[in-house]
Motif scaffolding. Structure first.
Motif, short mmCIF file in Angstrom:
data_model
loop_
_atom_site.label_atom_id
_atom_site.label_comp_id
_atom_site.label_asym_id
_atom_site.label_seq_id
_atom_site.Cartn_x
_atom_site.Cartn_y
_atom_site.Cartn_z
N UNK A 1 61.75 -86.39 -29.31
CA UNK A 1 62.31 -87.09 -28.11
C UNK A 1 62.77 -88.62 -28.50
N UNK A 2 64.09 -88.83 -27.93
CA UNK A 2 64.63 -90.13 -28.29
C UNK A 2 64.02 -91.20 -27.50
N UNK A 3 64.03 -92.29 -28.12
CA UNK A 3 63.43 -93.49 -27.38
C UNK A 3 64.50 -93.87 -26.00
N UNK A 4 63.92 -94.52 -25.06
CA UNK A 4 64.70 -94.47 -23.94
C UNK A 4 65.93 -95.16 -23.87
N UNK A 5 65.73 -96.42 -24.88
CA UNK A 5 67.19 -97.16 -24.84
C UNK A 5 68.18 -96.58 -25.80
N UNK A 6 67.92 -95.53 -26.62
CA UNK A 6 68.89 -94.69 -27.42
C UNK A 6 69.54 -93.59 -26.66
N UNK A 7 68.97 -93.41 -25.54
CA UNK A 7 69.46 -92.10 -24.85
C UNK A 7 70.79 -92.69 -23.95
N UNK A 8 71.81 -91.63 -23.99
CA UNK A 8 72.79 -91.83 -23.37
C UNK A 8 72.70 -91.87 -21.85
N UNK A 9 73.54 -92.87 -21.07
CA UNK A 9 73.42 -92.95 -19.75
C UNK A 9 74.07 -92.25 -19.04
N UNK A 10 73.72 -91.64 -17.91
CA UNK A 10 74.94 -90.73 -17.14
C UNK A 10 74.54 -91.14 -15.46
N UNK A 11 75.59 -91.19 -14.95
CA UNK A 11 75.43 -91.55 -13.48
C UNK A 11 76.04 -90.37 -12.73
N UNK A 31 67.41 -84.01 -16.38
CA UNK A 31 66.16 -84.79 -16.35
C UNK A 31 65.26 -83.80 -17.40
N UNK A 32 65.34 -82.56 -17.18
CA UNK A 32 64.44 -81.63 -17.84
C UNK A 32 64.52 -81.76 -19.53
N UNK A 33 65.82 -81.61 -19.86
CA UNK A 33 65.96 -81.77 -21.39
C UNK A 33 65.80 -83.29 -21.89
N UNK A 34 65.64 -84.20 -20.98
CA UNK A 34 65.28 -85.50 -21.50
C UNK A 34 65.98 -86.08 -22.64
N UNK A 35 67.09 -85.95 -22.65
CA UNK A 35 67.93 -86.63 -23.64
C UNK A 35 69.05 -87.55 -23.13
N UNK A 36 68.87 -87.83 -21.84
CA UNK A 36 69.74 -88.83 -20.99
C UNK A 36 68.87 -89.71 -20.27
N UNK A 37 69.40 -90.71 -19.96
CA UNK A 37 68.93 -91.57 -18.75
C UNK A 37 69.79 -91.47 -17.62
N UNK A 364 72.13 -75.21 -16.14
CA UNK A 364 71.84 -75.18 -17.41
C UNK A 364 72.90 -75.23 -18.40
N UNK A 365 73.97 -74.43 -18.00
CA UNK A 365 75.12 -74.45 -18.88
C UNK A 365 75.75 -75.88 -18.92
N UNK A 366 75.88 -76.57 -17.79
CA UNK A 366 76.57 -77.72 -17.62
C UNK A 366 75.64 -78.57 -18.49
N UNK A 367 74.25 -78.82 -18.61
CA UNK A 367 73.42 -79.50 -19.24
C UNK A 367 73.75 -79.30 -20.76
N UNK A 368 73.84 -78.08 -21.07
CA UNK A 368 73.96 -77.74 -22.48
C UNK A 368 75.25 -78.22 -23.14
N UNK A 369 76.14 -77.92 -22.18
CA UNK A 369 77.74 -78.44 -22.63
C UNK A 369 77.71 -80.00 -22.94
N UNK A 370 77.11 -80.66 -21.85
CA UNK A 370 77.11 -82.13 -22.06
C UNK A 370 76.27 -82.56 -23.22
N UNK A 371 75.05 -82.04 -23.46
CA UNK A 371 74.33 -82.43 -24.54
C UNK A 371 75.21 -82.47 -25.95
N UNK A 372 75.75 -81.02 -26.07
CA UNK A 372 76.69 -81.04 -27.19
C UNK A 372 77.60 -81.97 -27.40
#
Ligand code: UD1
Length: 376
Positions: A1-11, A31-37, A364-372
């Motif tokens: 898991x990434x530390x909070x401040x190193x996560x990318x931020x999404x509005x 929120x579930x994949x926990x890679x972004x703020x 789920x597909x959207x979250x996967x694409x954005x993560x990549x």
């Protein structure tokens, strides 16, 4: 898991009633994949409890992180007010991505504000086109798509429209329909609510009417023609009519309350319903008459016949693969088609239909694409 401040931020931006159902599954998935703020900004375009707060409650969304409180105004002023209030939020928050959904004024205003600050924009429900530029939503769709960096589409027709408008292919992602993700998630809870019993309909067959498009409710002649058709249909079965605030003003203008009892006795006027209540009611309806976009999609999945009271639709897939029939606003035609649909429904049930990727997994597909893409 990434530390909070190193996560990318999404509005994620929401503003008006149909946005909440489209954005909620994306919020949960991110929120579930926990890679972004992830932060939710609510513009306040819709602000009544019935048009906004009840939807946050029904969808289990947290309170928005930032509320812009813009409220109602003319199109130009509302769009400008949203931009004026969203810009300082972006300057302060410096997100790595702004997600906008649908086609309302909040969608365009926030996409434009982000694009001007060189912040990437993702548009959910990109590429839908009615090809009718008198609709404010069509202007919002066209312009939002031109300035978006990620265009998430609900159907292949939308991909074609975008390519035709010169959008480069690598920005377009056919992911499915996030509004249907929400329906799939909540249908079993909605079915337990038994809203028809609460409205006193018991086991009686009934229809539903929703109307809010300016072209239908701002012009008294058109509005009156539709009401005449609905009054005739309501002699066959009661029609529940949850009234949008815009339409409420016009019902008052034409003094609907003072209409002849005979004309209105089968039309059950109610306040706008919450998401779960409306889903529960729609699920058991014999027929739905509407000018909404989202309802054309939801009835397709539920297998409920839908008569769209418009001359065009930006969602042709609900006609070719679903239960939607475009009937326009001619009262004789509305009544004729409704009567036929009601007669047919006595002997034959429509089967629910599922266009490709309307399967509850679009977010789920959207979250996967954005993560990549964002973590490259
Ligand atoms: C907006 C969207 C439309 C969407 C619809 C769903 C645009 C251009 N239109 O139309 O795409 O399908 O929402 O509902 O963005 N009002 C209230 N209380 C509220 C919200 C609105 O009383 O909570 C009144 C306003 O005063 C205004 C009218 O309803 O007079 C219309 O609201 P507005 O946000 O301008 O557009 P909608 O017709 O709701």
């Amino acid at each position: 898991m990434k530390s909070e401040c190193r996560k990318r931020k999404i509005i994620i931006v929401v503003g008006a009633r149909p946005n909440f159902m489209k954005a909620a599954p994306v919020y949960y998935e991110l929120k579930k994949i926990d890679r972004f703020r992830v932060k939710i900004v609510h513009t306040g375009q819709h602000y009544d409890k019935e048009m906004s707060a009840f939807f946050f409650r029904d969808l289990g969304l947290p309170r928005p992180d930032i509320y812009l409180k813009v409220g109602s105004a003319t199109h130009g002023l509302q769009t400008a007010l949203i931009m004026e209030r969203f810009e300082p939020v972006l300057i302060r928050e410096r997100p790595d991505l702004v997600i906008v959904v649908g086609d309302v004024n909040s969608t365009l205003a926030c996409a434009l504000t982000a694009a001007k600050l060189c912040i990437p924009v993702a548009h959910i429900e990109a590429g839908l086109r009615s090809f009718d530029r008198t609709m404010p939503e069509e202007i919002n769709r066209l312009l939002t798509d031109q300035i978006s960096d990620f265009l998430f589409t609900t159907c292949k027709d939308a991909n074609k429209n975008l390519l035709h408008e010169g959008i480069v292919e690598h920005k377009i992602f056919f992911v499915g329909n996030t509004m249907i993700d929400t329906l799939v998630k909540h249908l079993s809870v909605a079915r337990k609510l038994k809203v028809r019993e609460k409205l006193g309909l018991g086991r009686v067959r009934y229809g539903i009417l929703t109307l809010h498009r300016p072209s239908n409710v701002d012009d008294k002649r058109v509005f009156q023609k539709i009401l005449n058709a609905v009054s005739n249909i309501s002699r066959i079965m009661p029609i529940v009519f949850p009234v949008h605030p815009r339409t409420e003003n016009f019902l008052a203008d034409i003094q609907f309350l003072h209409y002849d009892d005979e004309f209105k006795k089968g039309i059950m006027v109610t306040k706008p319903l919450g998401y779960l209540e409306f889903l529960s009611l729609m699920d058991k309806a014999t027929i739905v008459l509407t000018d909404s976009g989202g309802i054309q999609e939801e009835t397709t999945i539920l297998g409920i016949p839908c008569l769209t009271l418009r001359q065009n639709t930006e969602r042709p897939i609900t006609i070719t693969q679903g239960t939607n029939i475009l009937v326009g606003t001619d009262p004789a035609k509305i009544f004729r088609v409704a009567n036929k649909v009601i007669l047919k429904s006595r002997t034959k049930q429509n089967k629910p239909r599922r266009p490709k990727y309307w399967d509850g997994r679009a977010a789920k597909r959207i979250a996967q694409i954005l993560t990549n893409k964002l973590e490259k």
